[in-house]
Design an enzyme around this catalytic site. Structure first.
Site, PDB file in Angstrom:
ATOM      1  N   ASP A  99      27.614  49.527  38.098  1.00  0.00           N
ATOM      2  CA  ASP A  99      26.377  49.968  37.746  1.00  0.00           C
ATOM      3  C   ASP A  99      25.755  49.007  36.754  1.00  0.00           C
ATOM      4  O   ASP A  99      25.032  49.550  35.701  1.00  0.00           O
ATOM      5  CB  ASP A  99      26.806  51.373  36.974  1.00  0.00           C
ATOM      6  CG  ASP A  99      27.094  52.348  37.916  1.00  0.00           C
ATOM      7  OD1 ASP A  99      27.542  51.807  39.059  1.00  0.00           O
ATOM      8  OD2 ASP A  99      27.429  53.300  37.475  1.00  0.00           O
ATOM      9  N   ASP A 130      24.831  53.511  40.432  1.00  0.00           N
ATOM     10  CA  ASP A 130      24.792  54.967  40.260  1.00  0.00           C
ATOM     11  C   ASP A 130      23.370  55.306  41.219  1.00  0.00           C
ATOM     12  O   ASP A 130      22.434  54.714  41.122  1.00  0.00           O
ATOM     13  CB  ASP A 130      24.251  55.268  38.853  1.00  0.00           C
ATOM     14  CG  ASP A 130      25.025  56.624  38.228  1.00  0.00           C
ATOM     15  OD1 ASP A 130      25.873  57.004  39.118  1.00  0.00           O
ATOM     16  OD2 ASP A 130      24.657  57.033  37.294  1.00  0.00           O
ATOM     17  N   HIS A 148      21.359  58.543  42.553  1.00  0.00           N
ATOM     18  CA  HIS A 148      21.406  60.028  42.329  1.00  0.00           C
ATOM     19  C   HIS A 148      20.116  60.625  43.028  1.00  0.00           C
ATOM     20  O   HIS A 148      18.989  59.797  43.215  1.00  0.00           O
ATOM     21  CB  HIS A 148      21.225  60.698  41.113  1.00  0.00           C
ATOM     22  CG  HIS A 148      22.271  60.071  40.314  1.00  0.00           C
ATOM     23  ND1 HIS A 148      23.445  60.321  40.446  1.00  0.00           N
ATOM     24  CD2 HIS A 148      22.452  59.719  38.831  1.00  0.00           C
ATOM     25  CE1 HIS A 148      24.403  59.868  39.522  1.00  0.00           C
ATOM     26  NE2 HIS A 148      23.815  59.612  38.573  1.00  0.00           N
ATOM     27  N   HIS A 174      18.287  59.453  35.267  1.00  0.00           N
ATOM     28  CA  HIS A 174      18.505  58.310  35.338  1.00  0.00           C
ATOM     29  C   HIS A 174      18.812  57.662  36.908  1.00  0.00           C
ATOM     30  O   HIS A 174      19.397  58.665  37.564  1.00  0.00           O
ATOM     31  CB  HIS A 174      19.592  57.927  34.253  1.00  0.00           C
ATOM     32  CG  HIS A 174      21.094  58.385  34.810  1.00  0.00           C
ATOM     33  ND1 HIS A 174      21.454  59.711  34.424  1.00  0.00           N
ATOM     34  CD2 HIS A 174      22.053  57.824  35.367  1.00  0.00           C
ATOM     35  CE1 HIS A 174      22.462  59.919  34.906  1.00  0.00           C
ATOM     36  NE2 HIS A 174      22.854  58.861  35.668  1.00  0.00           N
ATOM     37  N   LYS A 214      26.870  55.635  44.800  1.00  0.00           N
ATOM     38  CA  LYS A 214      27.909  56.515  44.296  1.00  0.00           C
ATOM     39  C   LYS A 214      26.770  57.695  43.650  1.00  0.00           C
ATOM     40  O   LYS A 214      25.893  57.293  43.283  1.00  0.00           O
ATOM     41  CB  LYS A 214      28.882  56.060  43.478  1.00  0.00           C
ATOM     42  CG  LYS A 214      28.513  55.577  42.172  1.00  0.00           C
ATOM     43  CD  LYS A 214      29.551  55.151  41.125  1.00  0.00           C
ATOM     44  CE  LYS A 214      29.272  54.596  39.855  1.00  0.00           C
ATOM     45  NZ  LYS A 214      28.447  55.617  39.019  1.00  0.00           N
ATOM     46  N   CYS A 246      31.560  55.056  33.550  1.00  0.00           N
ATOM     47  CA  CYS A 246      31.832  54.589  35.144  1.00  0.00           C
ATOM     48  C   CYS A 246      33.024  53.509  35.289  1.00  0.00           C
ATOM     49  O   CYS A 246      33.623  53.431  36.165  1.00  0.00           O
ATOM     50  CB  CYS A 246      30.582  54.433  35.535  1.00  0.00           C
ATOM     51  SG  CYS A 246      29.608  56.108  35.911  1.00  0.00           S
TER      52      CYS A 246
HETATM   53 ZN    ZN Z   1      24.757  58.814  36.662  1.00  0.00          ZN
END
Ligand code: ZN
Length: 177
Positions: A8, A46, A48, A65, A90, A129
């Site tokens: 990340d 990351d 999302h 974020h 992810k 993470c």
């Molecule tokens: Zn996140």
């Protein structure tokens, strides 16, 4: 076979980003150095959906974020993409935190295919993470080393970074400078 997992290192987790980790961009040079010496390098992102359950607006703990396909979700521009062999996204399911790079992804398969038995872990953030990814790597039987020079904690509560290191060591993860 040894691999590097870069967790990340994304714009939103670096200074100026939506969920900036203090000094987060300071990991970039260390990550590039490690990647240039590694045989197999996987970067996690990351990634999302706009309504992810970890966002404050959805009752979660974090500001919005790393929304997929936005500039905040891109890898930091200082990361040398030519050194990255695979990218794993992810946190794509709304009702799971997705802290770990192993959660709901092809990461374990990618490592198994290459007979990886040891992983180095770097990136952001140490107390979320990076920790979750390193613990899962250990859980699936890999030898795991976390490199402090190449990670930073977000430290929502002071001391979270040190607590993460203690938790990692207790789980059999090697933590080195
Ligand atoms: Zn996140």
């Amino acid at each position: 076979m040894r691999a590097l997992i870069v967790v990340d290192v994304q714009n939103d987790f670096c200074p100026g980003g939506a969920l900036a980790v203090p000094d987060g961009d300071a990991v970039v040079d260390a990550v590039n150095r490690m990647a240039s010496a590694a045989l197999f390098v996987v970067a996690t992102r990351d990634w999302h959906p706009p309504d992810h359950g970890s966002f404050v607006v959805k009752g979660g703990p974090w500001p919005v974020h790393c929304v997929r396909d936005t500039s905040g979700a891109e890898l930091h521009p200082g990361i040398d993409r030519s050194l990255i062999h695979a990218v794993v996204d992810k946190g794509q399911v709304s009702d799971h935190d997705g802290y770990s790079g192993f959660e709901g992804t092809e990461l374990e398969r990618l490592l198994r295919e290459r007979d990886v038995d040891s992983v180095d872990v770097a990136g952001l953030a140490l107390d979320y993470c990076v920790k979750a990814t390193a613990l899962d790597a250990r859980r699936v039987g890999l030898y795991v080393t976390v490199h402090r020079r190449a990670t930073r904690p977000v430290e929502v509560s002071p001391g979270d970074g040190e607590r993460a290191v203690a938790e990692l060591r207790a789980a059999g993860v090697e933590v080195v400078d």
